[in-house]
Design a protein around this motif. Structure first.
Motif, PDB file in Angstrom:
ATOM      1  N   ILE A  96       0.859  -1.176   0.000  1.00  0.00           N
ATOM      2  CA  ILE A  96       0.000   0.000   0.000  1.00  0.00           C
ATOM      3  C   ILE A  96       0.900   1.232   0.000  1.00  0.00           C
ATOM      4  CG2 ILE A  96      -1.804   1.267   1.221  1.00  0.00           C
ATOM      5  CD1 ILE A  96      -2.770  -1.457   0.298  1.00  0.00           C
ATOM      6  N   TYR A  97       0.561   2.214  -0.822  1.00  0.00           N
ATOM      7  CA  TYR A  97       1.331   3.452  -0.921  1.00  0.00           C
ATOM      8  C   TYR A  97       0.410   4.622  -0.574  1.00  0.00           C
ATOM      9  CZ  TYR A  97       4.139   0.234  -3.662  1.00  0.00           C
ATOM     10  OH  TYR A  97       4.851  -0.868  -4.079  1.00  0.00           O
ATOM     11  N   ALA A  98       0.807   5.400   0.417  1.00  0.00           N
ATOM     12  CA  ALA A  98       0.017   6.564   0.825  1.00  0.00           C
ATOM     13  C   ALA A  98       0.857   7.821   0.642  1.00  0.00           C
ATOM     14  CB  ALA A  98      -0.432   6.432   2.268  1.00  0.00           C
ATOM     15  N   ALA A  99       0.361   8.740  -0.160  1.00  0.00           N
ATOM     16  CA  ALA A  99       1.012  10.043  -0.352  1.00  0.00           C
ATOM     17  C   ALA A  99       0.119  11.091   0.298  1.00  0.00           C
ATOM     18  CB  ALA A  99       1.198  10.336  -1.832  1.00  0.00           C
ATOM     19  N   ILE A 100       0.650  11.789   1.287  1.00  0.00           N
ATOM     20  CA  ILE A 100      -0.124  12.761   2.052  1.00  0.00           C
ATOM     21  C   ILE A 100       0.552  14.121   1.924  1.00  0.00           C
ATOM     22  CG2 ILE A 100      -1.065  13.337   4.319  1.00  0.00           C
ATOM     23  CD1 ILE A 100      -0.744  10.338   5.043  1.00  0.00           C
ATOM     24  N   ARG A 101      -0.189  15.091   1.373  1.00  0.00           N
ATOM     25  CA  ARG A 101       0.380  16.420   1.147  1.00  0.00           C
ATOM     26  C   ARG A 101      -0.462  17.476   1.854  1.00  0.00           C
ATOM     27  NH1 ARG A 101      -0.510  17.239  -4.065  1.00  0.00           N
ATOM     28  NH2 ARG A 101      -2.030  18.905  -3.833  1.00  0.00           N
ATOM     29  N   THR A 102       0.188  18.249   2.709  1.00  0.00           N
ATOM     30  CA  THR A 102      -0.473  19.357   3.400  1.00  0.00           C
ATOM     31  C   THR A 102       0.047  20.665   2.823  1.00  0.00           C
ATOM     32  OG1 THR A 102      -0.690  18.063   5.434  1.00  0.00           O
ATOM     33  CG2 THR A 102      -0.847  20.455   5.648  1.00  0.00           C
ATOM     34  N   THR A 103      -0.857  21.599   2.580  1.00  0.00           N
ATOM     35  CA  THR A 103      -0.489  22.915   2.075  1.00  0.00           C
ATOM     36  C   THR A 103      -0.899  23.968   3.097  1.00  0.00           C
ATOM     37  OG1 THR A 103      -0.845  22.156  -0.199  1.00  0.00           O
ATOM     38  CG2 THR A 103      -0.747  24.543   0.159  1.00  0.00           C
ATOM     39  N   LEU A 104       0.057  24.821   3.476  1.00  0.00           N
ATOM     40  CA  LEU A 104      -0.154  25.828   4.516  1.00  0.00           C
ATOM     41  C   LEU A 104       0.372  27.186   4.054  1.00  0.00           C
ATOM     42  CD1 LEU A 104       1.138  23.770   7.587  1.00  0.00           C
ATOM     43  CD2 LEU A 104      -1.255  24.265   7.052  1.00  0.00           C
ATOM     44  N   PRO A 105      -0.114  28.272   4.670  1.00  0.00           N
ATOM     45  CA  PRO A 105       0.400  29.599   4.332  1.00  0.00           C
ATOM     46  C   PRO A 105       1.725  29.897   5.031  1.00  0.00           C
ATOM     47  CG  PRO A 105      -1.300  29.788   5.997  1.00  0.00           C
ATOM     48  CD  PRO A 105      -1.222  28.330   5.636  1.00  0.00           C
TER      49      PRO A 105
END
Length: 199
Positions: A96-105
């Motif tokens: 299983i491959y999980a790519a988690i991307r958070t975008t913040l100011p």
């Protein structure tokens, strides 16, 4: 000679404002996590200007199409090998491959210790806290997807097994998509956690 099939599938799950397997443990494979945080620049002299900057330049919320202060996007994919054994098709390996991307100011005026800077830091800390739960949902979705797929028993054909694995995975991913949306609704997209300015 054993028959094998390798399949790779991808599923996208979104978190809100901020937008958007245990049986068969002998099957080799694991969960691979890739997490990253990206920033977009904002400029301003006071909180109202910062709020406007986030509305103008923040990431787009996939549900509403509007800009938001921050987002977390998780996508999950999997690859598996299937093998015929004693007239039944069984899962031979699963990753299983999980790519988690958070975008913040990121505010270029975050220096010093004045009231605007202190309120900005409080706000950003609350936003990070809110998004951290969305990140955790992505991690848990990956683990739950693997567990559900590992629990699928062998089938008469590999085509039947592939479909059963797909259904098991999608069931968990829909579950975690609902969970992350419910979290946004319960927290008013983080507002109850402090993701709002006190002007």
């Amino acid at each position: 000679m054993p028959m094998r099939a390798v399949v790779r599938v991808r599923w996208l799950g979104l978190s809100g404002l901020l937008w958007f397997a245990v049986a068969g443990a002998q099957v080799p494979g694991q969960v691979h996590l890739e997490e990253r945080v990206e920033y977009y620049p904002i400029h301003g002299q006071d909180l109202r200007e910062l709020a406007v900057q986030m509305q103008l330049h923040g990431p787009t919320h996939v549900s509403t199409g509007r800009q938001s202060a921050g987002t977390t996007l998780w996508s999950i994919s999997w690859s598996h090998r299937l093998e015929m054994r004693d007239g039944r098709c069984a899962l031979d390996s699963l990753d299983i491959y999980a790519a988690i991307r958070t975008t913040l100011p990121r505010w270029d005026g975050d220096r010093g210790n004045g009231p605007t800077v202190r309120e900005w830091r409080r706000y950003l800390s609350s936003l990070r806290l809110h998004e951290a739960t969305h990140v955790q949902h992505g991690r848990e979705a990956a683990e739950a997807t693997r567990e559900a797929m590992l629990a699928v028993p062998p089938q008469e054909t590999c085509a039947l097994l592939a479909r059963a694995l797909q259904r098991a995975a999608q069931g968990q991913l829909r579950r975690y998509t609902r969970l992350t949306r419910r979290y946004d609704a319960l927290t008013d997209y983080g507002a109850t956690q402090g993701v709002r300015f006190d002007f």
